[in-house]
Design a protein around this motif. Structure first.
Motif, PDB file in Angstrom:
ATOM      1  N   ILE A  19       6.769  -2.172  -9.300  1.00  0.00           N
ATOM      2  CA  ILE A  19       6.630  -1.161  -8.246  1.00  0.00           C
ATOM      3  C   ILE A  19       5.526  -0.162  -8.598  1.00  0.00           C
ATOM      4  CG2 ILE A  19       7.797   0.725  -7.036  1.00  0.00           C
ATOM      5  CD1 ILE A  19      10.398  -0.879  -7.317  1.00  0.00           C
ATOM      6  N   THR A  20       5.485   0.239  -9.873  1.00  0.00           N
ATOM      7  CA  THR A  20       4.449   1.162 -10.322  1.00  0.00           C
ATOM      8  C   THR A  20       3.064   0.548 -10.154  1.00  0.00           C
ATOM      9  OG1 THR A  20       5.911   2.224 -11.923  1.00  0.00           O
ATOM     10  CG2 THR A  20       3.558   2.451 -12.298  1.00  0.00           C
ATOM     11  N   LEU A  21       2.905  -0.701 -10.583  1.00  0.00           N
ATOM     12  CA  LEU A  21       1.611  -1.375 -10.465  1.00  0.00           C
ATOM     13  C   LEU A  21       1.204  -1.547  -9.007  1.00  0.00           C
ATOM     14  CD1 LEU A  21       1.954  -4.144 -13.216  1.00  0.00           C
ATOM     15  CD2 LEU A  21       0.573  -2.062 -13.300  1.00  0.00           C
ATOM     16  N   THR A  22       2.161  -1.921  -8.161  1.00  0.00           N
ATOM     17  CA  THR A  22       1.873  -2.087  -6.739  1.00  0.00           C
ATOM     18  C   THR A  22       1.420  -0.771  -6.122  1.00  0.00           C
ATOM     19  OG1 THR A  22       3.479  -3.886  -6.519  1.00  0.00           O
ATOM     20  CG2 THR A  22       2.826  -2.766  -4.504  1.00  0.00           C
ATOM     21  N   ALA A  23       2.121   0.308  -6.463  1.00  0.00           N
ATOM     22  CA  ALA A  23       1.777   1.621  -5.913  1.00  0.00           C
ATOM     23  C   ALA A  23       0.386   2.057  -6.354  1.00  0.00           C
ATOM     24  CB  ALA A  23       2.823   2.649  -6.349  1.00  0.00           C
ATOM     25  N   VAL A  24       0.137   1.994  -7.658  1.00  0.00           N
ATOM     26  CA  VAL A  24      -1.154   2.439  -8.195  1.00  0.00           C
ATOM     27  C   VAL A  24      -2.285   1.547  -7.693  1.00  0.00           C
ATOM     28  CG1 VAL A  24      -2.500   2.767 -10.310  1.00  0.00           C
ATOM     29  CG2 VAL A  24      -0.101   3.460 -10.239  1.00  0.00           C
ATOM     30  N   ASN A  25      -2.055   0.236  -7.728  1.00  0.00           N
ATOM     31  CA  ASN A  25      -3.099  -0.708  -7.319  1.00  0.00           C
ATOM     32  C   ASN A  25      -3.428  -0.588  -5.835  1.00  0.00           C
ATOM     33  OD1 ASN A  25      -5.002  -2.649  -7.812  1.00  0.00           O
ATOM     34  ND2 ASN A  25      -3.571  -4.349  -7.832  1.00  0.00           N
ATOM     35  N   SER A  26      -2.424  -0.298  -5.014  1.00  0.00           N
ATOM     36  CA  SER A  26      -2.667  -0.128  -3.569  1.00  0.00           C
ATOM     37  C   SER A  26      -3.545   1.087  -3.306  1.00  0.00           C
ATOM     38  CB  SER A  26      -1.336   0.015  -2.817  1.00  0.00           C
ATOM     39  OG  SER A  26      -0.582  -1.176  -2.908  1.00  0.00           O
ATOM     40  N   VAL A  27      -3.288   2.169  -4.045  1.00  0.00           N
ATOM     41  CA  VAL A  27      -4.117   3.375  -3.891  1.00  0.00           C
ATOM     42  C   VAL A  27      -5.547   3.090  -4.333  1.00  0.00           C
ATOM     43  CG1 VAL A  27      -4.483   5.737  -4.710  1.00  0.00           C
ATOM     44  CG2 VAL A  27      -2.176   4.963  -4.125  1.00  0.00           C
ATOM     45  N   ILE A  28      -5.691   2.434  -5.493  1.00  0.00           N
ATOM     46  CA  ILE A  28      -7.032   2.116  -5.998  1.00  0.00           C
ATOM     47  C   ILE A  28      -7.752   1.153  -5.059  1.00  0.00           C
ATOM     48  CG2 ILE A  28      -8.291   1.000  -7.883  1.00  0.00           C
ATOM     49  CD1 ILE A  28      -6.179   2.075  -9.793  1.00  0.00           C
ATOM     50  N   ALA A  29      -7.006   0.160  -4.509  1.00  0.00           N
ATOM     51  CA  ALA A  29      -7.606  -0.842  -3.620  1.00  0.00           C
ATOM     52  C   ALA A  29      -8.166  -0.220  -2.354  1.00  0.00           C
ATOM     53  CB  ALA A  29      -6.578  -1.914  -3.263  1.00  0.00           C
ATOM     54  N   ALA A  30      -7.599   0.912  -1.938  1.00  0.00           N
ATOM     55  CA  ALA A  30      -8.130   1.598  -0.754  1.00  0.00           C
ATOM     56  C   ALA A  30      -9.584   2.004  -0.967  1.00  0.00           C
ATOM     57  CB  ALA A  30      -7.277   2.833  -0.444  1.00  0.00           C
ATOM     58  N   PHE A  31      -9.960   2.202  -2.228  1.00  0.00           N
ATOM     59  CA  PHE A  31     -11.336   2.559  -2.560  1.00  0.00           C
ATOM     60  C   PHE A  31     -12.158   1.340  -2.976  1.00  0.00           C
ATOM     61  CE2 PHE A  31      -8.666   6.235  -3.339  1.00  0.00           C
ATOM     62  CZ  PHE A  31      -9.368   7.276  -2.740  1.00  0.00           C
ATOM     63  N   THR A  32     -11.563   0.480  -3.824  1.00  0.00           N
ATOM     64  CA  THR A  32     -12.331  -0.631  -4.388  1.00  0.00           C
ATOM     65  C   THR A  32     -12.532  -1.794  -3.426  1.00  0.00           C
ATOM     66  OG1 THR A  32     -10.295  -1.570  -5.340  1.00  0.00           O
ATOM     67  CG2 THR A  32     -11.596  -0.088  -6.739  1.00  0.00           C
ATOM     68  N   LEU A  33     -11.550  -2.054  -2.573  1.00  0.00           N
ATOM     69  CA  LEU A  33     -11.643  -3.201  -1.663  1.00  0.00           C
ATOM     70  C   LEU A  33     -12.825  -3.092  -0.700  1.00  0.00           C
ATOM     71  CD1 LEU A  33     -10.482  -5.893  -0.914  1.00  0.00           C
ATOM     72  CD2 LEU A  33      -8.673  -4.762   0.350  1.00  0.00           C
ATOM     73  N   PRO A  34     -13.042  -1.942  -0.058  1.00  0.00           N
ATOM     74  CA  PRO A  34     -14.238  -1.829   0.797  1.00  0.00           C
ATOM     75  C   PRO A  34     -15.532  -2.006   0.014  1.00  0.00           C
ATOM     76  CG  PRO A  34     -12.701  -0.049   1.258  1.00  0.00           C
ATOM     77  CD  PRO A  34     -12.208  -0.733   0.017  1.00  0.00           C
TER      78      PRO A  34
END
Length: 301
Positions: free
Chosen positions: A99-114
């Motif tokens: 859950i921690t990894l999913t939460a952190v990674n989702s926030v980071i992905a909002a920046f890195t994915l684009p």
């Protein structure tokens, strides 16, 4: 696929999915990063650096056509999701770490994915003008991922009972949506399916196998506990294909770019169950070994 569904339906569906992910997350899940930063840093390194690099390498080794190459990079940059948490639950992974990894990674992905999507288009689509991503599309990706996640977390904090009830609905909705999008993308590209599967099917299978392998053994190299390594394996090996599909079709406007995510979403389930079966066998061997050791001690006594 119908244009209204692409422009309106898919973003709304992704909003619901990301909000549902927020229903599972609390601020304490982010605080765990401070309490145990090593595990999170290792997992994120695997997810954000190793996987993207491996996807880039596979593209060159198998000489994927530009649109499929962009699709694989978008998939590689997509975060994990609820499915990873489910597999961790089934096969004795550390759910809290998931859950921690999913939460952190989702926030980071909002920046890195684009960023990954933009750089991939610029690198692989040189001389092609049919696909592009402008500033408003970058902002759209950011908002589709991050804002619903935050809203879901706020609802979880204010209305925990409501969030708990909605969790199961969103999980079922996510599965139905993913199946519908995969089917729609494959149907639209049905004339080229044989060619696509021959070129990207093996790549997706290799990428999935490598992702699960890295997700387990790299944490093990850094002395993570068995349950933590399993959590990392599923988090890194199981991507949120709904995010990749929505960005490919709704934001980038290409069902061809969606093909790697569609193929991967099927392959990863079989591979994850196979890895889970290996974990089950390992648990049985450990139990048998422990029982044998206890029996030997009792005999000696």
């Amino acid at each position: 696929m119908d244009s209204a569904f692409i422009t309106v339906g898919m973003p709304i569906a992704l909003i619901i999915i990301m909000m549902g992910l927020g229903f599972e997350v609390t601020l304490y899940d982010f605080q765990r990063v401070k309490n145990n930063p090593k595990n999170v840093i290792i997992a994120l390194f695997c997810q954000l650096i190793l996987l993207i690099s491996i996807a880039f390498g596979l593209i060159h080794v198998f000489k994927l056509e530009p649109l499929l190459a962009v699709g694989l990079m978008v998939l590689a940059a997509s975060p994990g999701g609820s499915t990873a948490n489910l597999f961790s639950y089934l096969f004795k992974g550390d759910i809290a770490l998931n859950i921690t990894l999913t939460a952190v990674n989702s926030v980071i992905a909002a920046f890195t994915l684009p960023i990954v999507a933009t750089l991939s288009i610029q690198f692989f689509m040189q001389g092609h003008t049919t696909v592009g991503i402008q500033l408003d599309k970058l902002i759209q990706v950011f908002l589709l991922i991050l804002v619903p996640l935050i809203v879901g977390m706020v609802i979880r904090n204010k209305k925990p009972n409501f969030a708990k009830k909605m969790e199961s609905f969103v999980k079922y909705f996510s599965v139905i949506f993913l199946i519908a999008i995969c089917f729609g993308a494959l149907l639209k590209e049905r004339e080229h399916l044989a060619n696509y599967f021959s070129s990207v099917g093996l790549v997706c299978a290799l990428f999935c196998a490598i992702s699960l392998t890295i997700g387990y053994f790299v944490p093990k190299l850094f002395n993570m506990r068995e349950a933590e390594a399993r959590a990392c394996a599923f988090e890194i090996g199981i991507h949120n294909s709904a995010v990749a599909l929505t960005i490919a079709i709704s934001v980038l406007g290409s069902t061809t770019i969606a093909i790697p995510a569609a193929v991967y979403s099927v392959i990863m389930i079989f591979f994850a169950f196979f890895v889970g079966f290996i974990f089950k066998m390992k648990d049985k061997r450990m139990k048998y070994s422990n029982d044998l050791h206890i029996g030997q001690q009792n005999f000696n006594d």
